[in-house]
Scaffold this motif. Structure first.
Motif, PDB file in Angstrom:
ATOM      1  N   TYR A  33       0.699  -1.612  -0.138  1.00  0.00           N
ATOM      2  CA  TYR A  33       0.090  -0.214  -0.346  1.00  0.00           C
ATOM      3  C   TYR A  33       0.692   1.172  -0.097  1.00  0.00           C
ATOM      4  CZ  TYR A  33      -3.163  -4.049   1.684  1.00  0.00           C
ATOM      5  OH  TYR A  33      -4.266  -5.069   1.710  1.00  0.00           O
ATOM      6  N   TYR A  35       0.480   5.260   1.087  1.00  0.00           N
ATOM      7  CA  TYR A  35       0.040   6.789   1.257  1.00  0.00           C
ATOM      8  C   TYR A  35       0.386   8.131   1.549  1.00  0.00           C
ATOM      9  CZ  TYR A  35      -3.484   3.029   3.816  1.00  0.00           C
ATOM     10  OH  TYR A  35      -3.737   1.888   4.013  1.00  0.00           O
ATOM     11  N   PRO A  43      -2.497   9.617   7.664  1.00  0.00           N
ATOM     12  CA  PRO A  43      -2.186   9.318   6.497  1.00  0.00           C
ATOM     13  C   PRO A  43      -3.610   9.416   4.908  1.00  0.00           C
ATOM     14  CG  PRO A  43      -0.886   7.999   7.383  1.00  0.00           C
ATOM     15  CD  PRO A  43      -2.615   9.303   8.020  1.00  0.00           C
ATOM     16  N   LEU A  91       3.624   7.294   2.893  1.00  0.00           N
ATOM     17  CA  LEU A  91       4.224   6.231   3.416  1.00  0.00           C
ATOM     18  C   LEU A  91       3.821   5.057   2.512  1.00  0.00           C
ATOM     19  CD1 LEU A  91       2.757   7.301   6.442  1.00  0.00           C
ATOM     20  CD2 LEU A  91       5.354   6.858   6.783  1.00  0.00           C
ATOM     21  N   THR A 101      -3.766  -6.594   9.170  1.00  0.00           N
ATOM     22  CA  THR A 101      -2.933  -5.746   9.548  1.00  0.00           C
ATOM     23  C   THR A 101      -1.694  -4.850   8.283  1.00  0.00           C
ATOM     24  OG1 THR A 101      -3.018  -6.340  11.514  1.00  0.00           O
ATOM     25  CG2 THR A 101      -1.414  -4.569  11.521  1.00  0.00           C
ATOM     26  N   GLN A 102      -1.492  -3.615   8.611  1.00  0.00           N
ATOM     27  CA  GLN A 102      -0.979  -3.486   7.456  1.00  0.00           C
ATOM     28  C   GLN A 102       0.416  -2.303   8.156  1.00  0.00           C
ATOM     29  OE1 GLN A 102      -2.860  -0.298   4.365  1.00  0.00           O
ATOM     30  NE2 GLN A 102      -4.832  -2.038   4.505  1.00  0.00           N
ATOM     31  N   TYR A 103       1.643  -3.135   7.830  1.00  0.00           N
ATOM     32  CA  TYR A 103       2.614  -2.577   8.742  1.00  0.00           C
ATOM     33  C   TYR A 103       3.628  -0.720   7.768  1.00  0.00           C
ATOM     34  CZ  TYR A 103       1.974  -6.985  11.534  1.00  0.00           C
ATOM     35  OH  TYR A 103       0.853  -7.596  12.771  1.00  0.00           O
ATOM     36  N   PHE A 104       3.299  -0.797   8.222  1.00  0.00           N
ATOM     37  CA  PHE A 104       4.458   0.539   7.480  1.00  0.00           C
ATOM     38  C   PHE A 104       5.651   1.142   7.933  1.00  0.00           C
ATOM     39  CE2 PHE A 104       1.022   3.143   6.603  1.00  0.00           C
ATOM     40  CZ  PHE A 104      -0.552   2.710   7.121  1.00  0.00           C
ATOM     41  N   GLY A 105       6.777   1.244   6.508  1.00  0.00           N
ATOM     42  CA  GLY A 105       7.953   1.545   6.449  1.00  0.00           C
ATOM     43  C   GLY A 105       7.892   2.923   7.347  1.00  0.00           C
ATOM     44  N   PRO A 106       9.488   3.521   6.771  1.00  0.00           N
ATOM     45  CA  PRO A 106       9.858   4.728   7.506  1.00  0.00           C
ATOM     46  C   PRO A 106       8.638   5.924   7.320  1.00  0.00           C
ATOM     47  CG  PRO A 106      11.403   3.924   7.070  1.00  0.00           C
ATOM     48  CD  PRO A 106      10.052   3.107   6.516  1.00  0.00           C
TER      49      PRO A 106
ATOM     50  N   PHE B  35      -7.688   0.379  14.059  1.00  0.00           N
ATOM     51  CA  PHE B  35      -6.546   0.826  14.678  1.00  0.00           C
ATOM     52  C   PHE B  35      -6.121   1.216  15.314  1.00  0.00           C
ATOM     53  CE2 PHE B  35      -5.453  -3.734  11.701  1.00  0.00           C
ATOM     54  CZ  PHE B  35      -6.718  -3.223  10.276  1.00  0.00           C
ATOM     55  N   TYR B  37      -2.156   2.958  15.320  1.00  0.00           N
ATOM     56  CA  TYR B  37      -1.007   3.324  15.480  1.00  0.00           C
ATOM     57  C   TYR B  37      -0.509   4.594  16.308  1.00  0.00           C
ATOM     58  CZ  TYR B  37      -1.928   0.271  11.380  1.00  0.00           C
ATOM     59  OH  TYR B  37      -1.691  -0.688  10.037  1.00  0.00           O
ATOM     60  N   GLY B  43       8.816   9.914  11.970  1.00  0.00           N
ATOM     61  CA  GLY B  43       7.458   9.443  10.972  1.00  0.00           C
ATOM     62  C   GLY B  43       7.070   7.800  11.260  1.00  0.00           C
ATOM     63  N   GLU B  44       7.806   6.730  12.051  1.00  0.00           N
ATOM     64  CA  GLU B  44       6.916   5.410  10.789  1.00  0.00           C
ATOM     65  C   GLU B  44       5.675   5.287  11.812  1.00  0.00           C
ATOM     66  OE1 GLU B  44      10.033   2.690  11.984  1.00  0.00           O
ATOM     67  OE2 GLU B  44       8.637   0.890  11.486  1.00  0.00           O
ATOM     68  N   MET B  45       4.791   4.927  11.282  1.00  0.00           N
ATOM     69  CA  MET B  45       3.758   4.322  11.921  1.00  0.00           C
ATOM     70  C   MET B  45       3.886   2.864  12.296  1.00  0.00           C
ATOM     71  SD  MET B  45       1.603   6.654  11.572  1.00  0.00           S
ATOM     72  CE  MET B  45      -0.148   6.075  10.769  1.00  0.00           C
ATOM     73  N   PHE B  47       2.529  -0.305  14.624  1.00  0.00           N
ATOM     74  CA  PHE B  47       0.747  -0.568  14.598  1.00  0.00           C
ATOM     75  C   PHE B  47       0.878  -1.290  16.115  1.00  0.00           C
ATOM     76  CE2 PHE B  47      -2.963  -3.152  14.577  1.00  0.00           C
ATOM     77  CZ  PHE B  47      -2.339  -4.720  15.245  1.00  0.00           C
ATOM     78  N   ARG B  95     -11.033   0.247   8.679  1.00  0.00           N
ATOM     79  CA  ARG B  95     -11.237  -0.799   6.871  1.00  0.00           C
ATOM     80  C   ARG B  95     -12.150  -1.435   7.163  1.00  0.00           C
ATOM     81  NH1 ARG B  95      -7.549  -4.538   7.703  1.00  0.00           N
ATOM     82  NH2 ARG B  95      -9.472  -5.444   8.403  1.00  0.00           N
ATOM     83  N   LEU B 105      -6.872   2.052   4.438  1.00  0.00           N
ATOM     84  CA  LEU B 105      -7.438   2.722   6.273  1.00  0.00           C
ATOM     85  C   LEU B 105      -7.549   4.073   5.996  1.00  0.00           C
ATOM     86  CD1 LEU B 105      -4.133   0.761   7.910  1.00  0.00           C
ATOM     87  CD2 LEU B 105      -6.622   0.255   8.130  1.00  0.00           C
ATOM     88  N   PHE B 107      -8.069   7.176   7.908  1.00  0.00           N
ATOM     89  CA  PHE B 107      -7.464   7.487   9.471  1.00  0.00           C
ATOM     90  C   PHE B 107      -8.407   9.110  10.061  1.00  0.00           C
ATOM     91  CE2 PHE B 107      -2.977   5.503   9.902  1.00  0.00           C
ATOM     92  CZ  PHE B 107      -3.231   4.823   8.894  1.00  0.00           C
TER      93      PHE B 107
END
Lengths: 113, 117
Positions: A33, A35, A43, A91, A101-106, B35, B37, B43-45, B47, B95, B105, B107
């Motif tokens: 994904y 964002y 986001p 993102l 569940t969506q896991y995000f990068g930096p 969810f 976060y 900056g990182e999201m 969970f 979601r 998602l 937010f």
């Protein structure tokens, strides 16, 4: 197990230039994904892939934006003819299954001068 | 359409106290996921916790719990025994789960939590 990685972390460009961002998802996550997050906001969804297929695109994704995931692994997001309004955090997230569940990068922070 | 509302732009809490971050949502979908976060200044999201709309019990993950009140359409995050490292932006998201074609998602605007030593 490494998390989602994004490159570059920061990008400063001049208006009118093209930029490309890369996202590497968690290994074996077939969903990816993108964002966009502007200052003071949450986001906003841009697009997502199942393997190499792009399944949904937001209206936010104008014709200057294009995303690919050619081999179902990493993905790229390209912005052509950048505008100052494109300045934001981009993102990337990945998920192992539909609705997971969506896991995000930096994130990649883009500044357009 | 889905909407998430977080009415607390910022909160200050004394270290070791519990804190509740508010989240209300609006959706017409019968099945959905909620969810939370955490977003530090880097900056990182990150969970934190998930609640399905048909889950019978409120979700818990360590010091995090989700106070889910379906009739009131609220999904508040409770952090027990707050720590300095909890200082960050917190986002509530949802979601729809009614079909595979809707995985994005949505937010809220977030709450900035500051823990005071």
């Amino acid at each position: 197990d490494t998390g989602v990685s994004q490159d570059p972390r920061h990008k400063i460009t001049k208006r009118g230039q093209n930029v490309t961002f890369r996202c590497d998802p968690i290994s074996e996550h077939n969903r990816l994904y993108w964002y966009r997050q502007t200052l003071g906001q949450g986001p906003e969804f841009l697009t997502y892939f199942q393997n190499e297929a792009q399944l949904e695109k937001s209206r936010l994704l104008s014709d200057r934006f294009s995303a690919e995931r050619p081999k179902g692994s990493f993905s790229t997001l390209e912005i052509q003819r950048t505008e100052q309004g494109d300045s934001a955090m981009y993102l990337c997230a990945s998920s192992p299954e539909p609705g997971g569940t969506q896991y995000f990068g930096p994130g990649t922070r883009l500044t357009v001068l | 359409a889905q909407k998430i509302t977080q009415t607390q732009p910022g909160m200050f809490v004394q270290e070791k106290e519990a804190v509740t971050l508010d989240c209300t949502y609006d959706t017409s979908d019968p099945s959905y996921g909620l969810f939370w976060y955490k977003q530090p200044s880097s900056g990182e999201m990150i969970f934190l916790i998930y609640q399905g709309s048909y889950d019978q019990q409120n979700a818990t993950e360590g010091r995090y719990s989700l106070n889910f009140q379906k009739a009131r359409k609220s999904a508040n995050l409770v952090i027990s025994a707050s720590q300095l490292g909890d200082s960050a932006m917190y986002f509530c998201a949802m979601r729809a789960r009614h079909n595979f074609g809707n995985e994005k998602l949505t937010f809220g605007t977030g709450t900035r939590l500051t823990i005071i030593p």
